[in-house]
Motif scaffolding. Structure first.
Motif, short mmCIF file in Angstrom:
data_model
loop_
_atom_site.label_atom_id
_atom_site.label_comp_id
_atom_site.label_asym_id
_atom_site.label_seq_id
_atom_site.Cartn_x
_atom_site.Cartn_y
_atom_site.Cartn_z
N VAL A 71 0.84 -1.20 0.00
CA VAL A 71 0.00 0.00 0.00
C VAL A 71 0.87 1.25 0.00
CG1 VAL A 71 -1.74 1.31 1.28
CG2 VAL A 71 -1.92 -1.19 1.11
N SER A 75 -0.20 2.44 -3.32
CA SER A 75 -1.39 3.21 -2.92
C SER A 75 -2.71 2.49 -3.23
CB SER A 75 -1.41 4.59 -3.59
OG SER A 75 -0.27 5.32 -3.22
N PRO A 77 -5.67 -0.35 -2.11
CA PRO A 77 -6.19 -0.97 -0.87
C PRO A 77 -5.72 -2.42 -0.74
CG PRO A 77 -7.94 0.18 -2.04
CD PRO A 77 -6.76 0.14 -2.97
N ARG A 98 -5.36 1.09 4.00
CA ARG A 98 -5.76 2.07 2.99
C ARG A 98 -4.75 3.22 2.92
NH1 ARG A 98 -8.37 -1.75 2.37
NH2 ARG A 98 -10.64 -1.98 2.17
N SER A 99 -4.60 3.75 1.72
CA SER A 99 -3.70 4.88 1.51
C SER A 99 -4.47 6.19 1.58
CB SER A 99 -3.03 4.75 0.14
OG SER A 99 -2.22 5.87 -0.13
N VAL A 108 -0.69 5.90 5.58
CA VAL A 108 -1.44 4.66 5.40
C VAL A 108 -2.15 4.34 6.70
CG1 VAL A 108 -1.21 2.15 5.12
CG2 VAL A 108 0.03 3.70 3.60
#
Length: 355
Positions: A71, A75, A77, A98-99, A108
């Motif tokens: 991630v 970037s 999920p 998640r980013s 993150v």
């Protein structure tokens, strides 16, 4: 004159506040791969000294670390599973990574959702299905085998036919008992949140159950002794279910207490019952049997759990009786206490609140 709108800045202080507002454990990893925020549930899970440390030194598990690394790099999920053992119990978390990217700032978020109870419930269902299948397969296989024999080699053998039919009758009745107990357990579980509102005379119920079990006691040469079943107040309860509880426990005491022994049933009233935080009635059912090893006691109310499987089946047990007792008492806000030591008999105590 038009005023200029001040650009929104997402910084570490705001990230920490947002994380603190989350009910799930949340860890925030900055672009430099160090932890910049962790809320209280996360600190309870990983320790208080998380801020500023590299995420690898805190989260440790390879599958989770790989997901976070991806991630940070891509970037996109990602999901992972995090498992730890705490107080001899395995905890399982689904982790969502998640980013977050805005002008001038990126991080993150790593959120942990506890799935332990869901996992345990799934395992219980699988174990239950496996146990039911096993318990029914054994007598069913026996019945099918004897039917095949009666249709073939033993079709003209009257003595063998009679012997096989007796065994088939016994095995069919065993299957019927298992199905009956499963249906009973299902009904009790369906009503577990419905508190009984009728009033039950426990003393009269104990006398009635003891009288109905006298033939079984005589066959086993066991003497039933009822003490103190006078002057006890009524308790809120379901008469039929409580009858099932005491029938099960007294019948077990007769079966496993030993031929020629005594079974004592003692009813006492307590103005302050510690386990009830108030007044209650206690019924102790004690036998003089072989007793139960300490390691078995916590598991006795599990479905299909038996201390001695062969002996239990020989006695006609289904392995569900104490599970039914536990669920009925839970519905009545009651308690089941078991005390036993090898060679010293067993005592099963039912405690019911007056209110």
């Amino acid at each position: 004159m038009r005023s200029e709108t001040k650009p929104f800045v997402l910084g570490e202080d705001l990230i920490a506040e947002l994380a603190a507002a989350m009910p799930l454990p949340v860890v925030v990893v900055g672009a430099d791969e160090r932890i910049i925020a962790a809320n209280a549930p996360a600190r309870a899970l990983f320790g208080e000294t998380m801020a500023g440390r590299h995420y690898i030194t805190v989260l440790r598990q390879p599958m989770l670390l790989d997901a976070i690394e991806n991630v940070l790099r891509l970037s996109e999920p990602a999901e992972a599973t995090y498992r730890i053992t705490q107080n001899q119990r395995e905890l399982v978390y689904d982790v969502a990574i998640r980013s977050v990217r805005v002008p001038g700032f990126s991080c993150v978020t790593v959120a942990f959702e506890d799935k332990t109870e869901v996992q345990e419930a799934g395992q219980m269902r699988r174990d239950f299905v496996a146990n039911v299948s096993h318990e029914l397969r054994t007598p069913l296989t026996a019945v099918l085998g004897f039917i095949e024999t009666l249709l073939g080699p033993a079709s003209e053998d009257a003595a063998a036919r009679k012997r096989f039919l007796e065994i088939m009758d016994r095995e069919a009745k065993r299957m019927n008992r298992i199905v009956g107990d499963l249906l009973s357990l299902s009904r009790v579980e369906a009503e577990r949140r419905v508190r009984p509102t009728d009033r039950v005379d426990i003393c009269a119920l104990i006398r009635s159950v003891s009288l109905s079990l006298q033939p079984l006691a005589r066959d086993a040469e066991v003497r039933l002794i009822v003490e103190g079943a006078e002057g006890v107040e009524e308790v809120p309860g379901d008469f039929d279910q409580l009858t099932q509880v005491f029938t099960n426990l007294i019948e077990n005491a007769i079966k496993y207490g030993g031929r020629g022994k005594e079974v004592h049933i003692c009813v006492t009233s307590h103005s302050v019952e510690p386990t009830m935080r108030g007044a209650g009635v206690r019924v102790d059912i004690s036998d003089q049997g072989e007793g139960i090893a300490t390691r078995h006691i916590p598991r006795l109310t599990e479905r299909f759990y038996r201390v001695d499987s062969h002996r239990s089946r020989e006695m006609g047990g289904t392995g569900l009786g104490l599970a039914i007792v536990k669920h009925i008492l839970n519905r009545h806000r009651g308690r089941l206490r078991i005390e036993s030591h090898p060679g010293q008999g067993s005592c099963f105590s039912v405690i019911l609140p007056y209110e």
